[in-house]
Design an enzyme around this catalytic site. Sequence first.
Site, PDB file in Angstrom:
ATOM      1  N   SER A 158       0.872  -1.146  -0.192  1.00  0.00           N
ATOM      2  CA  SER A 158       0.526   0.074  -0.252  1.00  0.00           C
ATOM      3  C   SER A 158       0.846   1.047  -0.292  1.00  0.00           C
ATOM      4  O   SER A 158       0.221   2.233  -0.739  1.00  0.00           O
ATOM      5  CB  SER A 158      -0.919   0.073   0.800  1.00  0.00           C
ATOM      6  N   HIS A 195       2.279   4.451   4.179  1.00  0.00           N
ATOM      7  CA  HIS A 195       1.439   6.018   2.955  1.00  0.00           C
ATOM      8  C   HIS A 195       2.025   6.868   3.010  1.00  0.00           C
ATOM      9  O   HIS A 195       2.059   7.275   2.073  1.00  0.00           O
ATOM     10  CB  HIS A 195       1.046   5.033   3.865  1.00  0.00           C
TER      11      HIS A 195
END
Length: 316
Positions: free
Chosen positions: A171, A226
């Site tokens: 991610s 992230h």
Amino acid sequence: MANCIRCGRQLPGLSFGRKICQWCVQHEAAQRGELPDDAPTPVMRTPWAHSSESTISLTHIIFGINLAVFLGMVLSSSTVMDFPLRELVIWGANVGALTFSGEWWRLLTNVFVHGGLLHIAFNMWCLWNLGQLCESLYGRWTYAVIYLTCGLGASLASAAWHPYTPSVGASGAIFGLAGALIAAFKLGEFSVPRSALSGTLRSLGAFVIYNLIFGFALPGIDNTAHIGGLITGLVVGALIALIAPREEQASRRAAIFLAVILVLAGVAIQVTHHYGLPLRLGRVNFERSANLPEGNPAQRAARARKRSAAEVPAID
């Protein structure tokens, strides 16, 4: 920034004295018959345009690699939902103390490793949607380098922030794709009205904001990765939109990627010095390090490998 007096488009930065954008200059030249009919336009291609490349996209290939690694981990650990931490480290989890001690490949290998079934299912769903949009916009090879570069940026941020916590997941790289798309839609020029892109831009913004809030609210989510991936993607996407918007400008795009990777390498060197580790490439000799003084960097790396089996992994 100034706007073009013909069409109102925003002129790129440092456009001192310019009044007309590159799009209008070429359009007017074409109307005067000064350009051939097949002259390339100075815009990024429409992101939903069909590609003439193989029906097997690079997104499919990345998806398949993640799935293959996951199946390998299932077979080696006999579980599906939550893999043991030792298994994650063996398969390439990003542990800062190990990474900065010479196992630099962990900055990339962890992007293809996931903590369990739910983890990979969510990440692959995001990759399937954002990846195909990004690939259709940038083209196969630019998309590949963006994905890997953003994965590096995400992993580097994670390892620097919590060097003893194993981190796995795609991610961070996926957030990088979102950042590159946001920068492209905001700064790039397309052969369609900007209103046609506004809905996608809002969806990308909502995706980023929602998932960052979600990451801060729940324990075990590696929001540092992230944010690192997102910032890397925003920078890369902005540079491509302003300097090399067309896929044919391969040399300019290569220069952009080289510059970003050199900056990331410089950051990695500084972080290594910050933690007092030697700059090297290769696995730490843990048997030999057991006889070294307690404060020795190799000894700390050896303890990091043992500690990683007791830490809660940070999934991204």
